[in-house]
Design a protein around this motif. Sequence first.
Motif, PDB file in Angstrom:
ATOM      1  N   SER A   1      -3.538  -0.909  -8.401  1.00  0.00           N
ATOM      2  CA  SER A   1      -4.865  -0.303  -8.365  1.00  0.00           C
ATOM      3  C   SER A   1      -4.840   0.890  -7.441  1.00  0.00           C
ATOM      4  O   SER A   1      -3.871   1.108  -6.709  1.00  0.00           O
ATOM      5  N   TYR A  43      -2.298   0.572  -4.456  1.00  0.00           N
ATOM      6  CA  TYR A  43      -1.910  -0.760  -4.029  1.00  0.00           C
ATOM      7  C   TYR A  43      -1.122  -1.457  -5.123  1.00  0.00           C
ATOM      8  O   TYR A  43      -1.271  -1.157  -6.309  1.00  0.00           O
ATOM      9  N   THR A 103      -4.948   6.204  -1.660  1.00  0.00           N
ATOM     10  CA  THR A 103      -4.023   5.086  -1.503  1.00  0.00           C
ATOM     11  C   THR A 103      -3.940   4.306  -2.811  1.00  0.00           C
ATOM     12  O   THR A 103      -4.947   4.144  -3.506  1.00  0.00           O
ATOM     13  N   SER A 126       0.853  -1.195   0.000  1.00  0.00           N
ATOM     14  CA  SER A 126       0.000   0.000   0.000  1.00  0.00           C
ATOM     15  C   SER A 126       0.882   1.236   0.000  1.00  0.00           C
ATOM     16  O   SER A 126       1.986   1.229   0.530  1.00  0.00           O
ATOM     17  N   THR A 159      -5.536  11.866  -7.310  1.00  0.00           N
ATOM     18  CA  THR A 159      -6.344  12.185  -8.485  1.00  0.00           C
ATOM     19  C   THR A 159      -5.683  13.259  -9.345  1.00  0.00           C
ATOM     20  O   THR A 159      -6.099  13.491 -10.471  1.00  0.00           O
ATOM     21  N   ASP A 194      -7.325   3.600  -4.857  1.00  0.00           N
ATOM     22  CA  ASP A 194      -8.566   3.944  -4.153  1.00  0.00           C
ATOM     23  C   ASP A 194      -8.497   5.436  -3.860  1.00  0.00           C
ATOM     24  O   ASP A 194      -7.869   5.857  -2.890  1.00  0.00           O
ATOM     25  N   ASN A 195      -9.108   6.214  -4.721  1.00  0.00           N
ATOM     26  CA  ASN A 195      -8.998   7.665  -4.575  1.00  0.00           C
ATOM     27  C   ASN A 195      -9.651   8.157  -3.289  1.00  0.00           C
ATOM     28  O   ASN A 195      -9.219   9.160  -2.721  1.00  0.00           O
ATOM     29  N   ALA A 196     -10.666   7.477  -2.833  1.00  0.00           N
ATOM     30  CA  ALA A 196     -11.336   7.897  -1.599  1.00  0.00           C
ATOM     31  C   ALA A 196     -10.386   7.795  -0.404  1.00  0.00           C
ATOM     32  O   ALA A 196     -10.482   8.576   0.544  1.00  0.00           O
ATOM     33  N   LYS A 197      -9.473   6.841  -0.468  1.00  0.00           N
ATOM     34  CA  LYS A 197      -8.501   6.666   0.612  1.00  0.00           C
ATOM     35  C   LYS A 197      -7.152   7.282   0.272  1.00  0.00           C
ATOM     36  O   LYS A 197      -6.224   7.202   1.079  1.00  0.00           O
TER      37      LYS A 197
END
Length: 125
Positions: A70, A79, A77, A20, A29, A72-75
């Motif tokens: 991959s 991976y 983060t 991560s 983003t 996770d824009n909300a986090k």
Amino acid sequence: VQLQASGGGLVQAGGSLRLSCLASGLTFTSASVGWFRQAPGKEREFVAGINRSATSTVNSSSMKGRFTMSGDNAKNTVYLEMNSLLPEDTAVYYCAADPQTYDVVYTSSMNYRYWGQGTLVTVSS
């Protein structure tokens, strides 16, 4: 800007790990993000990258489809899922990011301004 890579460790050959990379001071983003690795005595090499819209990823062909990146824009983060690990995958893995105007994936380390501290992945045979 700080990038915090985590998830490394010791794993047997054939096993899996998920790395991560959490960013602070930078929103993924608005940035291209990449994973690189450096094994002892070797140069740093590109592993995978993702564009800022997280719509496109590029994986190094040398990983032969074993690694998947991959985001996770909300986090805020990203991976790196690593499967079928081999002893030659042993290295320090770094995440890197750079704010980019163009929504593309960069494979050269020269395109990345910010680097995490690295996380060690050791694969035993």
